[in-house]
Design a protein around this motif. Structure first.
Motif, mmCIF file in Angstrom:
data_model
loop_
_atom_site.group_PDB
_atom_site.id
_atom_site.type_symbol
_atom_site.label_atom_id
_atom_site.label_comp_id
_atom_site.label_asym_id
_atom_site.label_seq_id
_atom_site.Cartn_x
_atom_site.Cartn_y
_atom_site.Cartn_z
ATOM 1 N N MET A 1 -0.305 3.078 21.181
ATOM 2 C CA MET A 1 -0.951 3.776 20.079
ATOM 3 C C MET A 1 0.100 4.079 18.947
ATOM 4 S SD MET A 1 -3.952 5.578 19.191
ATOM 5 C CE MET A 1 -4.264 7.331 18.381
ATOM 6 N N LYS A 2 1.285 4.360 19.420
ATOM 7 C CA LYS A 2 2.228 4.774 18.533
ATOM 8 C C LYS A 2 2.954 3.574 17.550
ATOM 9 C CE LYS A 2 3.676 9.166 20.645
ATOM 10 N NZ LYS A 2 4.813 9.667 21.137
ATOM 11 N N ILE A 3 2.720 2.543 18.352
ATOM 12 C CA ILE A 3 3.203 1.198 17.768
ATOM 13 C C ILE A 3 2.559 0.729 16.585
ATOM 14 C CG2 ILE A 3 3.996 -1.226 18.150
ATOM 15 C CD1 ILE A 3 4.722 -0.456 20.859
ATOM 16 N N SER A 4 1.158 0.925 16.853
ATOM 17 C CA SER A 4 0.251 0.551 15.824
ATOM 18 C C SER A 4 0.239 1.406 14.570
ATOM 19 C CB SER A 4 -1.246 0.410 16.475
ATOM 20 O OG SER A 4 -1.759 1.525 16.746
ATOM 21 N N ARG A 5 0.599 2.684 14.745
ATOM 22 C CA ARG A 5 0.670 3.604 13.649
ATOM 23 C C ARG A 5 1.988 3.238 13.168
ATOM 24 N NH1 ARG A 5 1.151 10.111 15.380
ATOM 25 N NH2 ARG A 5 -0.579 9.248 16.582
ATOM 26 N N PHE A 6 2.962 3.182 13.704
ATOM 27 C CA PHE A 6 4.152 2.692 13.047
ATOM 28 C C PHE A 6 4.001 1.368 12.026
ATOM 29 C CE2 PHE A 6 8.000 0.119 12.975
ATOM 30 C CZ PHE A 6 8.983 0.914 12.322
ATOM 31 N N ARG A 8 1.126 0.545 10.619
ATOM 32 C CA ARG A 8 0.574 0.822 9.553
ATOM 33 C C ARG A 8 1.250 1.440 8.718
ATOM 34 N NH1 ARG A 8 -3.248 2.459 13.543
ATOM 35 N NH2 ARG A 8 -2.883 4.652 13.244
ATOM 36 N N PHE A 9 2.176 2.428 8.848
ATOM 37 C CA PHE A 9 2.924 3.076 8.093
ATOM 38 C C PHE A 9 3.905 2.033 7.293
ATOM 39 C CE2 PHE A 9 7.378 4.466 7.138
ATOM 40 C CZ PHE A 9 6.844 5.648 6.406
ATOM 41 N N LEU A 10 4.367 0.957 8.066
ATOM 42 C CA LEU A 10 5.096 0.085 7.365
ATOM 43 C C LEU A 10 4.498 -0.776 6.408
ATOM 44 C CD1 LEU A 10 7.362 -1.695 10.119
ATOM 45 C CD2 LEU A 10 8.145 0.108 8.272
ATOM 46 N N LYS A 11 3.081 -1.157 6.566
ATOM 47 C CA LYS A 11 2.302 -1.596 5.502
ATOM 48 C C LYS A 11 2.257 -0.773 4.506
ATOM 49 C CE LYS A 11 -2.043 -3.951 4.987
ATOM 50 N NZ LYS A 11 -3.419 -3.903 5.440
ATOM 51 N N ALA A 12 1.888 0.482 4.656
ATOM 52 C CA ALA A 12 1.535 1.306 3.693
ATOM 53 C C ALA A 12 2.906 1.560 2.692
ATOM 54 C CB ALA A 12 1.259 2.694 4.173
ATOM 55 N N ALA A 13 4.173 1.678 3.282
ATOM 56 C CA ALA A 13 5.284 1.926 2.660
ATOM 57 C C ALA A 13 5.561 0.783 1.834
ATOM 58 C CB ALA A 13 6.393 2.258 3.697
ATOM 59 N N CYS A 15 3.363 -1.691 0.708
ATOM 60 C CA CYS A 15 2.607 -1.824 -0.595
ATOM 61 C C CYS A 15 2.861 -0.580 -1.665
ATOM 62 C CB CYS A 15 1.070 -1.375 -0.004
ATOM 63 S SG CYS A 15 0.395 -2.629 0.932
ATOM 64 N N TRP A 16 3.216 0.450 -1.287
ATOM 65 C CA TRP A 16 3.767 1.782 -1.952
ATOM 66 C C TRP A 16 5.013 1.236 -2.819
ATOM 67 C CZ3 TRP A 16 7.566 5.808 -1.450
ATOM 68 C CH2 TRP A 16 7.261 6.886 -2.422
ATOM 69 N N LEU A 17 5.628 0.719 -2.255
ATOM 70 C CA LEU A 17 7.227 0.314 -2.830
ATOM 71 C C LEU A 17 6.904 -1.019 -3.799
ATOM 72 C CD1 LEU A 17 9.695 0.390 0.352
ATOM 73 C CD2 LEU A 17 9.684 1.550 -1.806
ATOM 74 N N TYR A 18 6.208 -1.771 -3.435
ATOM 75 C CA TYR A 18 5.581 -3.050 -4.043
ATOM 76 C C TYR A 18 4.964 -2.628 -5.235
ATOM 77 C CZ TYR A 18 4.069 -7.719 -5.367
ATOM 78 O OH TYR A 18 3.657 -8.808 -6.078
ATOM 79 N N GLY A 19 4.134 -1.389 -5.172
ATOM 80 C CA GLY A 19 3.451 -1.100 -6.373
ATOM 81 C C GLY A 19 4.098 -0.278 -7.462
ATOM 82 N N GLY A 20 5.578 -0.234 -7.151
ATOM 83 C CA GLY A 20 6.347 0.757 -8.157
ATOM 84 C C GLY A 20 6.432 2.244 -7.700
ATOM 85 N N CYS A 21 6.094 2.475 -6.364
ATOM 86 C CA CYS A 21 6.378 3.729 -5.726
ATOM 87 C C CYS A 21 5.674 5.156 -6.642
ATOM 88 C CB CYS A 21 7.905 4.123 -5.722
ATOM 89 S SG CYS A 21 8.727 3.025 -4.580
ATOM 90 N N LYS A 22 4.694 4.652 -7.197
ATOM 91 C CA LYS A 22 3.904 5.758 -7.896
ATOM 92 C C LYS A 22 3.376 6.712 -6.939
ATOM 93 C CE LYS A 22 2.212 2.321 -11.118
ATOM 94 N NZ LYS A 22 0.957 1.518 -11.413
ATOM 95 N N VAL A 23 3.505 8.126 -7.394
ATOM 96 C CA VAL A 23 3.291 9.327 -6.727
ATOM 97 C C VAL A 23 1.864 9.852 -7.446
ATOM 98 C CG1 VAL A 23 3.630 11.558 -6.194
ATOM 99 C CG2 VAL A 23 5.274 9.838 -5.966
ATOM 100 N N SER A 24 0.778 9.853 -6.464
ATOM 101 C CA SER A 24 -0.419 10.152 -7.151
ATOM 102 C C SER A 24 -0.599 11.580 -7.730
ATOM 103 C CB SER A 24 -1.398 10.165 -6.032
ATOM 104 O OG SER A 24 -2.753 10.741 -6.503
ATOM 105 N N LEU A 25 -0.963 11.820 -8.864
ATOM 106 C CA LEU A 25 -1.153 13.165 -9.566
ATOM 107 C C LEU A 25 -1.988 13.995 -8.767
ATOM 108 C CD1 LEU A 25 -0.947 11.895 -13.083
ATOM 109 C CD2 LEU A 25 0.954 12.640 -11.793
ATOM 110 N N THR A 26 -3.006 13.385 -8.072
ATOM 111 C CA THR A 26 -3.998 14.071 -7.347
ATOM 112 C C THR A 26 -3.309 14.429 -5.729
ATOM 113 O OG1 THR A 26 -5.012 12.144 -6.882
ATOM 114 C CG2 THR A 26 -5.447 13.306 -8.819
ATOM 115 N N ALA A 27 -2.261 14.355 -5.425
ATOM 116 C CA ALA A 27 -1.926 14.105 -4.079
ATOM 117 C C ALA A 27 -2.271 15.924 -3.442
ATOM 118 C CB ALA A 27 -0.214 14.135 -3.865
ATOM 119 N N ALA A 28 -2.116 16.828 -4.325
ATOM 120 C CA ALA A 28 -2.460 18.118 -3.825
ATOM 121 C C ALA A 28 -3.981 18.112 -3.478
ATOM 122 C CB ALA A 28 -1.984 19.154 -4.791
#
Length: 68
Positions: A1-6, A8-13, A15-28
């Motif tokens: 279970m922890k491996i799959s979470r890891f 998923r995190f790598l994939k998200a990271a 995509c985020w890096l590839y997309g220019g590391c934009k931080v959402s203005l609506t994070a809060a």
């Protein structure tokens, strides 16, 4: 279970890096929605297993049950 979470995190990271590391203005706002959800548990989404403090800031990510 922890491996799959890891991976998923790598994939998200990636995509985020590839997309220019934009931080959402609506994070809060996203975090506020998560904190009210029944699937929120100590900063983690019980459905996808993601750490919400980080996930809510990534423009490339979305709620697994489409709340944001």
């Amino acid at each position: 279970m922890k491996i799959s979470r890891f991976f998923r995190f790598l994939k998200a990271a990636y995509c985020w890096l590839y997309g220019g590391c934009k931080v959402s203005l609506t994070a809060a706002e996203r975090m506020a929605i998560c904190k009210k959800c029944d699937h929120y548990s100590k900063g983690v989404c019980e459905i996808c297993g993601c750490v919400l403090k980080m996930k809510t800031k990534m423009d490339t990510e979305q709620c697994p049950i489409d709340k944001w």
